[in-house]
Design a protein around this motif. Structure first.
Motif, short mmCIF file in Angstrom:
data_model
loop_
_atom_site.label_atom_id
_atom_site.label_comp_id
_atom_site.label_asym_id
_atom_site.label_seq_id
_atom_site.Cartn_x
_atom_site.Cartn_y
_atom_site.Cartn_z
N UNK A 201 0.96 -1.29 0.05
CA UNK A 201 -0.02 -0.17 0.00
C UNK A 201 0.95 1.15 0.04
N UNK A 202 2.00 1.30 0.74
CA UNK A 202 2.83 2.45 0.73
C UNK A 202 3.50 2.61 -0.53
N UNK A 203 3.94 1.54 -1.23
CA UNK A 203 4.45 1.77 -2.77
C UNK A 203 3.22 2.08 -3.68
N UNK A 204 2.25 1.80 -3.43
CA UNK A 204 1.03 2.07 -4.26
C UNK A 204 0.69 3.72 -4.17
N UNK A 205 0.51 4.18 -2.86
CA UNK A 205 0.34 5.40 -2.46
C UNK A 205 1.34 6.29 -3.06
N UNK A 206 2.52 6.16 -2.41
CA UNK A 206 3.82 7.01 -3.09
C UNK A 206 3.92 7.07 -4.58
N UNK A 207 3.75 5.96 -5.27
CA UNK A 207 3.68 6.16 -6.74
C UNK A 207 2.56 7.12 -7.30
N UNK A 208 1.38 7.11 -6.60
CA UNK A 208 0.18 7.82 -6.86
C UNK A 208 0.32 9.33 -6.63
N UNK A 209 1.12 9.68 -5.53
CA UNK A 209 1.05 11.03 -5.37
C UNK A 209 2.24 11.54 -6.03
N UNK A 210 3.27 10.73 -6.58
CA UNK A 210 4.17 11.54 -7.30
C UNK A 210 3.64 11.54 -8.56
N UNK A 211 2.94 10.86 -9.26
CA UNK A 211 2.33 10.99 -10.42
C UNK A 211 1.43 12.27 -10.58
N UNK A 212 0.56 12.16 -9.47
CA UNK A 212 -0.16 13.67 -9.17
C UNK A 212 0.52 14.74 -9.08
N UNK A 213 1.72 14.63 -8.75
CA UNK A 213 2.66 16.01 -8.76
C UNK A 213 3.29 16.35 -9.92
N UNK A 214 3.21 15.26 -10.93
CA UNK A 214 4.07 15.56 -12.08
C UNK A 214 5.24 15.05 -12.05
N UNK A 215 5.75 14.14 -11.13
CA UNK A 215 6.99 13.56 -10.90
C UNK A 215 6.70 12.23 -11.52
N UNK A 216 6.85 12.14 -12.79
CA UNK A 216 6.54 10.80 -13.50
C UNK A 216 7.62 9.89 -13.46
N UNK A 217 8.72 10.16 -13.60
CA UNK A 217 9.80 9.40 -13.74
C UNK A 217 10.13 8.94 -12.20
N UNK A 218 9.84 9.53 -11.36
CA UNK A 218 10.03 8.93 -9.63
C UNK A 218 8.75 8.10 -9.43
N UNK A 219 7.68 8.33 -10.06
CA UNK A 219 6.65 7.55 -9.66
C UNK A 219 6.66 6.01 -10.56
N UNK A 220 7.13 6.34 -11.75
CA UNK A 220 7.60 5.04 -12.31
C UNK A 220 8.58 4.13 -11.58
N UNK A 221 9.47 4.86 -11.07
CA UNK A 221 10.70 3.98 -10.23
C UNK A 221 10.05 3.35 -9.03
N UNK A 222 9.27 3.91 -8.43
CA UNK A 222 8.58 3.41 -7.00
C UNK A 222 7.74 2.46 -7.41
N UNK A 223 6.77 2.77 -8.64
CA UNK A 223 5.81 1.71 -8.92
C UNK A 223 6.55 0.39 -9.53
N UNK A 224 7.51 0.51 -9.96
CA UNK A 224 8.42 -0.87 -10.43
C UNK A 224 8.70 -1.67 -9.31
N UNK A 225 9.57 -0.90 -8.15
CA UNK A 225 9.88 -1.71 -7.03
C UNK A 225 8.76 -2.29 -6.41
#
Length: 828
Positions: free
Chosen positions: A498-522
């Motif tokens: 859940x922590x991975x999913x939520x972090x990827x979600x908030x990063x994507x919402x903030x426009x941090x697409x590359x960081x969101x991708x990296x967190x989601x892959x982990x």
């Protein structure tokens, strides 16, 4: 009725196209080998000569009908000597054979070869040899000789057999069982599940069972048990023990049930395997067909069955519940089912469950159903457990469980969690779960306060909620640190994911697409490691596909979504995946696909689970589809629905995009009060909305460029070019480049339409020199080469060279096309 078999017919047709060729058609009795070959032969303009083998048939028996057919068709004169040297031994109608012992078999083989090849000279030939598993060695030798020596085109040899044969140059075609839908077509009815299961798709068995119910017709039993009458007493006992054990039985289990040592068991098994009633399967034995097992089982006396089932229960703990149940021992069946967590069997034996344990049993069953991905069953079991329990604390935790299940089903879960916290107000985990759901529903103040209380009581998941709230305030680094802390402190895999999913979600919402991708892959890698790829992993897959979509990596996004959907995830996760896929389809211009996706996703989002952000997504996607189709009326209706049926102030991600759709549909010129603008992406959407309402497009271009979303940038560039035609060249060419790189068909069309109106060339100059541009303008006026030369004071020859160069550089075929391209692309 012949159904299916398209692949197999195509394989036979391909063999026919490359003659001389041979095809070995393999399959069990009744699978439809002969019917397949017969269907094929009706499609070829060839002479078909058929023969076959039978048990105990004489030498060369499969070939006799074939040779007789050829001789009657074309006469014995096709073979030197009229076949008297060899063929007359097989075909008495040729007369007395001229005995030449020194030639014997060799002469016969040569005459058969000559007869076949000479027949093929008259007309293409298909030789069909059926049931070669029964053929004598002499027949097999003759077939091998033919296959090695047939050289003439127009000859196809088709051999059928129940078992693979080694045939030189022959391609093997295995005939598979019919699929359930093919069985339904064959019988002309839809209620075929039982017949499919019992027949295993064998057409002969399908026909025999069509009107037999659960019994096995006597004629079919004789076919299935062919060879059993020759078994000795010990072998029959082992066969019966195997039938009680099931379709497949491990060697150790069969030894224990049969009560034999290894040597005795081997001796008893050999005759069974020889007649193919049982087949060796790894470290065990499997019935060649389910119906064989059924036929043997049906012959057992009731007492025999009970005794053998009891032995199986003692020898096979994994299936002890089933065997004790079949043996009629319900208490032992319940105890075994409870140990093995076989909950459906436990529910069948419900009277055996002590009253004080029933709620606990149902709760365990619900949690196992949830872990297995059956959310609907989990909700049903959790609700039954709530009805059974009288313990307030257990009821609170059951409400939390049901809330989680309803969340996956796309249903409202907030009420269950509020009730759980009311019942058990000091339970940290319940408080943390409620805080997370309040946050998803936009009730941030209450969520924050409750999350802090839960954290103080030691709840880990509340850290995830607090991190998401911090991200909304703009401090992404602090939020990421708290997400990391939550994962480190979590005592269960689900909280970590859940922590991975939520972090990827908030990063994507903030426009941090590359960081969101990296967190989601982990997160996805972690989900696979802990065996949760289907459940929480599918959630994270949607969080990975989103930034890939934003970055314009649509092919990768599609692959991520399709892989996750193939795992059959819970409904709400499936819906999120589908919505990302639908967004990609709209961007690519696949509007029919996108419309179908909306139709699939909406029923999966039955309530306001996950708050307003999720329930607005289908409306947004459908609005974008309507706009892409040019259906402004439908887009306006969708916009009106979003504005009146929803409180957009509660949405953090989709309020501004929906307002953009409303503005494009002409339904709104001013944003409602209270719409939040958090992060770079929302600021870019707001700038787009303001531009659609009459403001400048330059801020939107700058915002999308900063965010790094190429597709949105491309559209903003087109609108900016339309707004300022004098400076349109650069924006339109950049937008054209983006459209080509992404494969964005709608954007490409929009760019070209804008370029035609503004008269901008999308290919700067097309490589034309200033003189060639001047000549092109005169060509567009309709002047001839001579007239152009006179106007420009050059020779007619030079004028013609310029015109030829222009036509070549523009990639057109005539002066008229050159003028049309010049006008369309803004060269003039």
């Amino acid at each position: 009725m012949f159904v299916g078999r398209e692949t197999e017919l195509a394989a036979l047709a391909a063999a026919w196209a490359r003659t001389p060729a041979a095809m070995l058609v393999v399959g069990e009795a009744g699978i439809g080998k002969s019917r397949l070959v017969a269907e094929f032969t009706t499609t070829v303009g060839a002479l078909v000569a058929e023969g076959g083998a039978d048990p105990g048939s004489t030498a060369y028996a499969p070939f006799v009908p074939v040779l007789r057919r050829l001789v009657r068709e074309y006469g014995p004169e096709l073979v030197p000597g009229g076949g008297r040297w060899g063929l007359a031994r097989l075909l008495p109608e040729l007369g007395e054979a001229d005995e030449q012992p020194e030639l014997g078999r060799a002469r016969l083989f040569e005459e058969v070869l000559l007869l076949v090849e000479r027949a093929a000279e008259r007309r293409p030939l298909v030789l069909v040899l059926e049931d070669l598993h029964w053929a004598d060695q002499a027949s097999r030798d003759l077939l091998a000789f033919l296959l090695r020596n047939l050289m003439r085109p127009g000859i196809l040899v088709v051999v059928t057999s129940r078992e693979p044969l080694r045939l030189h140059g022959a391609q093997t075609l295995r005939v598979p069982p019919l699929r359930p839908e093919e069985v339904a077509r064959m019988l002309g009815r839809s209620d075929v599940a039982l017949i499919v299961a019992r027949s295993e798709g064998n057409p002969l068995f399908v026909e025999a069972l069509a009107d037999a119910g659960t019994t096995t017709p006597a004629s079919l039993r004789e076919l299935l048990l062919a060879g059993a009458e020759r078994l000795g007493r010990a072998s029959l006992d082992v066969l019966r023990a195997a039938a009680v054990a099931g379709r497949r039985t491990p060697h150790e289990v069969l030894r224990a049930v049969a009560g034999l040592d290894d040597l005795a068991l081997d001796e008893a098994l050999r005759p069974i395997v020889r007649v193919r009633l049982l087949l060796v399967d790894g470290d065990g034995y499997v019935f060649r067909h389910t119906l064989i097992r059924d036929a043997v089982y049906d012959d057992l006396l009731p007492g025999e069955r009970r005794r053998l089932h009891a032995r199986c229960a003692e020898a096979w703990p994994d299936l002890a519940a089933d065997h004790w149940h079949a043996a009629g021992d319900r208490p032992r069946a319940y105890a075994a089912a409870r140990r093995a967590r076989r909950w459906e069997r436990v529910l069948e034996l419900w009277e055996q469950v002590p009253a004080g344990e029933r709620a606990g049993v149902l709760e365990l069953a619900a949690r196992d159903a949830l872990h297995a991905g059956d959310a609907v069953r989990a909700e049903e079991l959790a609700s039954r457990a709530l009805d059974e329990t009288g313990d307030p604390l257990r009821a609170a935790h059951l409400l939390e469980l049901r809330a989680g299940v309803r969340d996956l089903l796309g249903e409202e879960s907030l009420n269950d969690l509020r009730e759980a916290v009311r019942i058990a107000p000091r339970e940290a985990r319940l408080m943390g779960a409620l805080a997370g759901t309040l946050h998803w529903n936009g009730q941030d103040d209450e969520a924050r306060a409750l999350a802090h209380q839960a954290r103080a009581l030691g709840d880990t998941r509340s850290l995830v909620t607090l991190a998401a709230l911090i991200a909304l305030e703009g401090d992404l680094d602090a939020a990421s640190a708290l997400f990391t802390e939550a994962r480190a402190a979590a005592s269960d895999d689900d909280t970590r994911l859940v922590a991975y999913a939520s972090e990827a979600d908030v990063l994507e919402a903030a426009g941090e697409h590359a960081r969101a991708e990296e967190v989601a892959r982990r997160g996805m890698a972690q989900a696979r490691r802990v065996g949760m790829a289907r459940s929480r992993g599918a959630h994270i897959a949607a969080n990975l596909a989103e930034p890939l979509c934003s970055l314009g990596r649509w092919k990768e996004a599609r692959e991520v979504v399709q892989t996750a959907l193939a795992l059959d995830p819970p409904p709400i996760h499936r819906a999120w995946l589908l919505l990302v896929l639908g967004t990609v389809a709209v961007c690519e211009g696949s509007l029919k696909e996108a419309a179908g996706i909306v139709g699939q996703a909406r029923p999966l989002m039955r309530g306001r689970s996950r708050g307003y952000d999720s329930c607005l997504e289908p409306d947004l996607l459908e609005g974008r589809i309507a706009l892409a189709e040019g259906d402004l009326e439908r887009a306006a209706l969708l916009a009106d629905h979003a504005l009146t049926a929803h409180d957009l102030t509660l949405s953090r991600r989709y309020a501004w995009p929906l307002l953009v759709v409303a503005a494009q549909a002409g339904r709104i010129r001013r944003a409602p009060d209270g719409i939040s603008t958090i992060g770079r992406v929302q600021k870019a959407h707001r700038s787009t909305f303001e531009a659609e309402c009459g403001g400048s497009w330059e801020p939107a271009v700058a915002a999308w460029r900063a965010v790094g979303q190429p597709y949105a940038l491309g559209w903003a560039l087109v609108r900016a070019a339309e707004q300022d035609p004098d400076r349109a060249d650069g924006p339109l060419r950049e937008a054209a480049s983006i459209a080509a790189r992404l494969g964005a068909e709608p954007l490409r069309r929009e760019v070209e339409a804008a370029a035609a109106v503004i008269r901008v060339s999308l290919r700067p100059g097309h490589g034309l020199s200033s003189r060639e541009r001047e000549v092109l303008g005169l060509v567009a006026e309709g002047l001839s080469n001579r007239q152009i030369a006179e106007r420009l004071f050059i020779s007619a020859r030079t004028s013609g060279v310029h015109v030829s160069n222009i036509i070549a550089k523009l990639g057109v075929a005539s002066r008229v096309e050159a003028a049309a391209v010049a006008r369309r692309t803004g060269l003039l």
